[in-house]
Design a protein around this motif. Structure first.
Motif, mmCIF file in Angstrom:
data_model
loop_
_atom_site.group_PDB
_atom_site.id
_atom_site.type_symbol
_atom_site.label_atom_id
_atom_site.label_comp_id
_atom_site.label_asym_id
_atom_site.label_seq_id
_atom_site.Cartn_x
_atom_site.Cartn_y
_atom_site.Cartn_z
ATOM 1 N N ARG A 127 1.734 -0.060 -2.238
ATOM 2 C CA ARG A 127 0.442 0.606 -2.393
ATOM 3 C C ARG A 127 -0.530 0.130 -1.415
ATOM 4 O O ARG A 127 -1.569 0.721 -0.848
ATOM 5 N N SER A 144 -2.956 3.579 0.107
ATOM 6 C CA SER A 144 -4.229 2.943 -0.309
ATOM 7 C C SER A 144 -5.183 2.821 1.577
ATOM 8 O O SER A 144 -5.745 3.299 1.488
ATOM 9 N N TYR A 198 1.819 -0.422 -12.560
ATOM 10 C CA TYR A 198 1.433 0.340 -11.632
ATOM 11 C C TYR A 198 2.808 0.968 -11.590
ATOM 12 O O TYR A 198 2.235 1.172 -10.066
ATOM 13 N N SER A 221 0.732 3.385 -8.859
ATOM 14 C CA SER A 221 0.998 3.635 -7.508
ATOM 15 C C SER A 221 2.700 4.303 -6.211
ATOM 16 O O SER A 221 2.332 4.244 -5.618
#
Length: 409
Positions: A323, A327, A374, A378
Motif C-alpha cells: 500500500r 499511496s 486491509y 489496499s
C-alpha cells in the motif's frame, strides 16, 4: 519508536491485560473522536502556507480556528458518550475523562504545518523526541513507584500538553508572526474546507479501520481482551514504518524514470512491489514462528493469548507494505477521490467483520477482520477502478512472486 516499544512492554507487564486494555481502549476511542479536528487540512495547510507566504497570519488563524471548532465538537461528543455509557464509580470512566483532554490539544498541530512549510521539520522532530524521552522516563518512574492506572492516563495527557508547549516555544523562536496577529476569516475557512473534505473523509475512514478493532473488542468482549489484542497489534504494526521510508527514498527516482522511459518505469515499479512483498512475507513467517516465545519473554504468561493474535495480525503487513507504493501513486495520479473510496471500503469491511467475528473469536476474530479489511482497501478495491487496475495486476504478480521466481529458475 524503539524507546516507545520498550517502555510499552514495561507498562503492559506492570498494568496487566485488563488495566492495559482500559488504557488502550481510552486512547483508541479518543483518537476516533479526534478525527473531527483533522478537517482534511494536513497536506492542504502545508501547501497553502508554501504558496502564500504573505498570508500566513490569516492562514494560521483560520486553520487553527477550523481545527479548534472540530476539537470542541469532538470533546463535547466524547464527554456526552462517556457520561451516557460510563459508570462514575469505575476507573475506566476517569481514564476516559483524563484522556479526553488530548482532543482539545489537537488544533495546535498547526505549528507542525508551519514548520513543514518552512522546511524546518527538524523542530517537529525535536519536539517529539523531547516529549517521547520525558514521557518514557515518567512511565518508567510510575512503574517503579507502583502508580495506579489513572496516573498513566495522566502521563498520556501530559505528553500532549508538553508537545503543545514545545511547539509554541519553537514557533515563537523561529517565526516572525505574533500569535496575537492571527486572524480567522470565514471565507478562507469555506475555501479550505471545500478543498479538504475528501481528504477528511479518507482520514476518517482510515482512522476507523485502524482503531475501531480495539474499541469494538471492548464493547463486544471486555477490557482484558483489549489489552491482549493491543499488545499483539503494537508488535505487528511496529514494522509499518519500513515501507514508508523505503518508498519515500525510491519513489522520486522512479518518477524521474517515468518521464524518460515509461516501460522501464513499470519494470522498476514491479521490482519495488516484489521487494516490499518479499520483505513483508519474510517478516510474517519469522514472527509467526517466534510469536509465542517472544510474547512470553517480553510480556509474560499473562499475555500468552496475544501470541496467536500476533501470528495472524502480522500477515496484514503483506498489504500494508505494498500500500505504501500505491499511496504515492495516488498523489502522482491525483486520485484522492478513489483513495477515499478504498479507505471507506476497508472501514466498512472491518466493522462488518468485527461485528461477526469478535463475538465468536474475540481478539483472533479482530485480527482476521484486520487482514481482510486491509486486503480490501489496499488490494481488491484497486481492481474496480480502471486507472488503478494496472497497479492491482502488479500487486497480484508480487503475491505470486515465489512461484514466478521458482518457475524462472
Amino acid at each position: 519508536m524503539g524507546l516507545l516499544m520498550v517502555v510499552s512492554i514495561f507498562v503492559a507487564r506492570y498494568l496487566g491485560p485488563e488495566n492495559y486494555g482500559i488504557l488502550s481502549y481510552a486512547i483508541s476511542l479518543a483518537s476516533l473522536f479526534a478525527i473531527a479536528t483533522h478537517m482534511g487540512l494536513s497536506g492542504l495547510a502545508v501547501r497553502e502556507l508554501v504558496n502564500q507566504p504573505d498570508e500566513h497570519e490569516e492562514l494560521m488563524g483560520t486553520i487553527f480556528g477550523i481545527k479548534l471548532t472540530g476539537g470542541i465538537i469532538a470533546m463535547v461528543a466524547f464527554l456526552a458518550f462517556i457520561f451516557a455509557t460510563g459508570d462514575i464509580n469505575e476507573v475506566e470512566f476517569w481514564v476516559l475523562l483524563v484522556v479526553s483532554g488530548t482532543i482539545l490539544l489537537k488544533p495546535f498541530e498547526v505549528f507542525d504545518f508551519w514548520f513543514q512549510a518552512k522546511v524546518k521539520a527538524k523542530y517537529s522532530s525535536i519536539v517529539r523526541a523531547i516529549s517521547t524521552i520525558i514521557l518514557s522516563a515518567i512511565k518508567i518512574g510510575l512503574v517503579v513507584l507502583g502508580a495506579q492506572l489513572l496516573a498513566f492516563a495522566g502521563a498520556y495527557l501530559f505528553q500532549a500538553i508538553l508537545i503543545t508547549i514545545l511547539f509554541v516555544y519553537f514557533f515563537k523562536k523561529e517565526a516572525n508572526i505574533s500569535l496575537k496577529k492571527w486572524k480567522f476569516k470565514l471565507l478562507r475557512a469555506k475555501e479550505l474546507l471545500g478543498q479538504g473534505w475528501m481528504i477528511m473523509l479518507g482520514a476518517i475512514f482510515a482512522m476507523v479501520y485502524i482503531k475501531i478493532d480495539q474499541v469494538m473488542i471492548r464493547w463486544l468482549v471486555d477490557a482484558e481482551e483489549v489489552g491482549i489484542y493491543s499488545v499483539a497489534a503494537k508488535l505487528s504494526e511496529a514494522w509499518y514504518f519500513i515501507p514508508t521510508v523505503i518508498v519515500a527514498s525510491l519513489f522520486p527516482k522512479l518518477l524521474e524514470l517515468q518521464k524518460k522511459d515509461e516501460a522501464q518505469f513499470k519494470v522498476r515499479l514491479q521490482h519495488l512491489f516484489d521487494f516490499l512483498f518479499v520483505m513483508a512475507l519474510t517478516l510474517a513467517i519469522i514472527v509467526t514462528f517466534i510469536s509465542e516465545p517472544a510474547i512470553n519473554l517480553l510480556y509474560g504468561v499473562e499475555f500468552g493469548k496475544s501470541a496467536v493474535i500476533l501470528s495472524i495480525h502480522i500477515w496484514a503487513g503483506l498489504f500494508i507494505f505494498m500500500r505504501a507504493v500505491f499511496s504515492k501513486w495516488i498523489l502522482v495520479e491525483d486520485a484522492i477521490a478513489f483513495s477515499m473510496i478504498t479507505q471507506g471500503s476497508g472501514a466498512l469491511v472491518n466493522i462488518l467483520l468485527n461485528l461477526i467475528l469478535i463475538p465468536l473469536h474475540a481478539g483472533i476474530g479482530a485480527a482476521i477482520a484486520t487482514i481482510l479489511s486491509y486486503a480490501m482497501a489496499s488490494y481488491f478495491s484497486l481492481f474496480f477502478y480502471k486507472k488503478s487496475r494496472p497497479i492491482f495486476w502488479m500487486m497480484t504478480k508480487s503475491l505470486f512472486f515465489p512461484i514466478r521466481y521458482i518457475t524462472k529458475s
